[in-house]
Write a protein that holds these residues in place. Sequence first.
Motif, PDB file in Angstrom:
ATOM      1  N   LYS A   1       0.816  -1.220   0.000  1.00  0.00           N
ATOM      2  CA  LYS A   1       0.000   0.000   0.000  1.00  0.00           C
ATOM      3  C   LYS A   1       0.842   1.258   0.000  1.00  0.00           C
ATOM      4  O   LYS A   1       0.331   2.344  -0.235  1.00  0.00           O
ATOM      5  CB  LYS A   1      -0.925  -0.003   1.228  1.00  0.00           C
ATOM      6  N   LYS A   2       2.107   1.115   0.319  1.00  0.00           N
ATOM      7  CA  LYS A   2       2.982   2.301   0.362  1.00  0.00           C
ATOM      8  C   LYS A   2       3.773   2.427  -0.929  1.00  0.00           C
ATOM      9  O   LYS A   2       4.985   2.531  -0.911  1.00  0.00           O
ATOM     10  CB  LYS A   2       3.930   2.203   1.564  1.00  0.00           C
ATOM     11  N   TYR A   3       3.087   2.383  -2.046  1.00  0.00           N
ATOM     12  CA  TYR A   3       3.683   2.674  -3.350  1.00  0.00           C
ATOM     13  C   TYR A   3       4.777   1.704  -3.751  1.00  0.00           C
ATOM     14  O   TYR A   3       5.673   2.038  -4.507  1.00  0.00           O
ATOM     15  CB  TYR A   3       4.255   4.100  -3.370  1.00  0.00           C
ATOM     16  N   TYR A   4       4.740   0.465  -3.250  1.00  0.00           N
ATOM     17  CA  TYR A   4       5.806  -0.481  -3.580  1.00  0.00           C
ATOM     18  C   TYR A   4       5.932  -0.698  -5.087  1.00  0.00           C
ATOM     19  O   TYR A   4       7.019  -0.594  -5.655  1.00  0.00           O
ATOM     20  CB  TYR A   4       5.553  -1.818  -2.876  1.00  0.00           C
ATOM     21  N   TYR A   5       4.813  -0.972  -5.761  1.00  0.00           N
ATOM     22  CA  TYR A   5       4.893  -1.301  -7.183  1.00  0.00           C
ATOM     23  C   TYR A   5       5.281  -0.097  -8.038  1.00  0.00           C
ATOM     24  O   TYR A   5       5.975  -0.244  -9.044  1.00  0.00           O
ATOM     25  CB  TYR A   5       3.580  -1.921  -7.674  1.00  0.00           C
ATOM     26  N   SER A   6       4.815   1.105  -7.640  1.00  0.00           N
ATOM     27  CA  SER A   6       5.233   2.303  -8.376  1.00  0.00           C
ATOM     28  C   SER A   6       6.741   2.441  -8.344  1.00  0.00           C
ATOM     29  O   SER A   6       7.388   2.619  -9.382  1.00  0.00           O
ATOM     30  CB  SER A   6       4.617   3.550  -7.746  1.00  0.00           C
ATOM     31  N   ILE A   7       7.296   2.355  -7.136  1.00  0.00           N
ATOM     32  CA  ILE A   7       8.744   2.542  -7.005  1.00  0.00           C
ATOM     33  C   ILE A   7       9.481   1.434  -7.762  1.00  0.00           C
ATOM     34  O   ILE A   7      10.498   1.673  -8.419  1.00  0.00           O
ATOM     35  CB  ILE A   7       9.152   2.542  -5.524  1.00  0.00           C
ATOM     36  N   PHE A   8       8.932   0.221  -7.686  1.00  0.00           N
ATOM     37  CA  PHE A   8       9.504  -0.911  -8.416  1.00  0.00           C
ATOM     38  C   PHE A   8       9.644  -0.567  -9.897  1.00  0.00           C
ATOM     39  O   PHE A   8      10.701  -0.745 -10.509  1.00  0.00           O
ATOM     40  CB  PHE A   8       8.575  -2.111  -8.225  1.00  0.00           C
ATOM     41  N   PHE A   9       8.561  -0.012 -10.463  1.00  0.00           N
ATOM     42  CA  PHE A   9       8.607   0.284 -11.891  1.00  0.00           C
ATOM     43  C   PHE A   9       9.471   1.496 -12.204  1.00  0.00           C
ATOM     44  O   PHE A   9      10.071   1.563 -13.278  1.00  0.00           O
ATOM     45  CB  PHE A   9       7.194   0.444 -12.455  1.00  0.00           C
ATOM     46  N   PHE A  10       9.567   2.452 -11.270  1.00  0.00           N
ATOM     47  CA  PHE A  10      10.479   3.567 -11.520  1.00  0.00           C
ATOM     48  C   PHE A  10      11.917   3.065 -11.538  1.00  0.00           C
ATOM     49  O   PHE A  10      12.735   3.511 -12.347  1.00  0.00           O
ATOM     50  CB  PHE A  10      10.313   4.668 -10.465  1.00  0.00           C
ATOM     51  N   LEU A  11      12.211   2.114 -10.652  1.00  0.00           N
ATOM     52  CA  LEU A  11      13.557   1.535 -10.658  1.00  0.00           C
ATOM     53  C   LEU A  11      13.838   0.855 -11.988  1.00  0.00           C
ATOM     54  O   LEU A  11      14.900   1.033 -12.589  1.00  0.00           O
ATOM     55  CB  LEU A  11      13.703   0.541  -9.503  1.00  0.00           C
ATOM     56  N   VAL A  12      12.843   0.099 -12.478  1.00  0.00           N
ATOM     57  CA  VAL A  12      13.028  -0.585 -13.759  1.00  0.00           C
ATOM     58  C   VAL A  12      13.224   0.433 -14.880  1.00  0.00           C
ATOM     59  O   VAL A  12      14.079   0.263 -15.758  1.00  0.00           O
ATOM     60  CB  VAL A  12      11.826  -1.506 -14.035  1.00  0.00           C
ATOM     61  N   THR A  13      12.437   1.547 -14.832  1.00  0.00           N
ATOM     62  CA  THR A  13      12.607   2.597 -15.845  1.00  0.00           C
ATOM     63  C   THR A  13      14.036   3.114 -15.844  1.00  0.00           C
ATOM     64  O   THR A  13      14.658   3.274 -16.900  1.00  0.00           O
ATOM     65  CB  THR A  13      11.664   3.786 -15.556  1.00  0.00           C
TER      66      THR A  13
END
Lengths: 141, 494
Positions: free
Chosen positions: B106-118
């Motif tokens: 719930k604390k933006y885990y997947y968003s940050i995951f994808f920013f890292l991949v970007t």
Amino acid sequence: MMKLNDIVIQTTTKFVLFIILAFSIFIFFNGHHHPGGGFIGGLMTSAAITLLLLAFDFETVKRILPIDFKILTASGMLIATLTGMGGLVFGGPFLSHTFGYVHLPFFGEVELATALLFDLGVYFVVVGSALTIIEMIGGDQ
Amino acid sequence: MTNYVIWTLLIPLLAGIIMLFIPQRVILQRTISIIASIILLINTVLLVFQIQTEGIQKMELGGWAPPFGIILVGDMLSGLLVLTTALVIIPILIYSFSSIGVEREKKYYYSIFFFLVTGVLGAFLTGDLFNMFVFFEVFLLSSYVLIVHGSTQKQLRESFKYVLINILSSALFVIGVAYLYAVIGTLNMAHLGERIASLTEPAPILTVIALMFLIIFGLKGAIFPLYFWLPASYTAPPTAIGALFGALLTKVGIYAIFRTYSIIFVHDPAYTHTVLGVLAALTMIFGVIGAVAHKDVTKILVYNVIVAVGFVLFGVSTMTEAGYQGAIYYVIHDMIIKAALFLLIGALVTVGGTKYLKQMGGIIKYHPALGWLFLVAVFALVGIPPLSGFIGKVLLIQGGTTVGDYWIVFLMMVASLLVLYSMIRIFLQGFYGKSVLSSKEEHGTTKGLLFPISLLIALSVLLGIGAEFLYPFVQTATEVLLQPELYINAVLKE
């Protein structure tokens, strides 16, 4: 929360706030031909809202500005990315921009560039993230 | 014609942004993230085939031709690494679904995951040194968030060190870029390569700058004297995040050395590439010492990450066809197998409830699949012939003997043996040995964890068996590394 009588700072804020906000918007639109742009404009807007936070308390400001700053940041990023993708839609490369001269009723002939939309995204991201930081650190009590 | 280069960056970026709007809706976020990563995978596969048939792909951002504008370049080396990244993140995502916990999600885990991949994909694809810095910052900032995500005491402590060391190296990166700009007057990598190659007598300052970049990328990629931050910070966050770091982050540093030392800094290889070779050898030695010495399974694994960095850099330092091919094979293999091993060790720690070898034992009795998968992964890591680590090492050894670096080749073989020893110790003591826990006493289940692990192991086996299929792609990548003119012409002349 506020125990002291801070009538002076509150009254001054009410006047100064609008000057700062107006100046920040001026700076924001100025960016294409003169110093300014989304980043400094956004910071100045955040400074204006921070002044509001200093003069009043969190609840009041939340009531005046019922905005989730995290959503604001996300929208800014979305706007900037979509503006870049606009170039792709019209068959150009990513992030290609265009401009044109439009005749507006009040302002007369105005140069409008899609770079302004990208800047709007930057503006939202800066305002959103600056105020999220302040809200996170200051708003916890 | 679709430009797959730009979509490789846009897909994860858009996915990350969209998920910022819905932090509370965990199921929806999981759906979006898995769909986005599958689209990304299809896109990168198409990109690799496009590069193979049509040559180097590029995207001039904003329509400004290089060297004036920013350019994204997809040559085969970037293409293969991008494809491997897209392959690796899917199992890690699936593993996150069942292991990371709703609170963190719930604390933006997947968003940050994808920013890292970007950020990682951008660093692989960029054709401009300052943009590489920006993409480095994109994935570093995301990794700062992920390393502290959940804020346990250990994560807070280790993230502090990690942030400190990376801010230092980023500042050095800016200084290095400034020096290079002052000397050469451009930041486009192809243009830099062209200008440096055209110098009749290379200035010593360029060698200084080359070594400065080695220090910078060495700090990111954990080579010998600069790896000290890695073991603690990669073991602090939860397993899925550790796997993401172990599979991707150091490889970006390696890729950057690969790129700069094959296109830009080729004016004085007798000095720069010898330094690189010696540092690679020392990295192997110190990594393997750490791997053998530790009794904590996660620590054993992270020291193996360092050993692999040494292997790949040795391939780069030889500047031969076989060496480059070996390095490319090995880096692809290592991204996959390190992700698999991180996830396996994570599952082992979950089940055993402890990180220390002495306290675990006999886990194979109740989890046979986990145990045998681990054994296959270890064999693949070391390079037992049908599996994926073999072909890379053979080519590395071939490259090393061509240029006469016999002692480094010897060290490499010894290091491989010790890597096998360090990992097989986990198998013999942790999985085999005397049973410590009965099935009721176990600290967690492997439910949902085995599937992503077996995906990665299957990939690794396929990579070993299908080396013949991969070979033409690796060959294309090597051509560009051996003849930087190909890259320079593709970027500047068309």
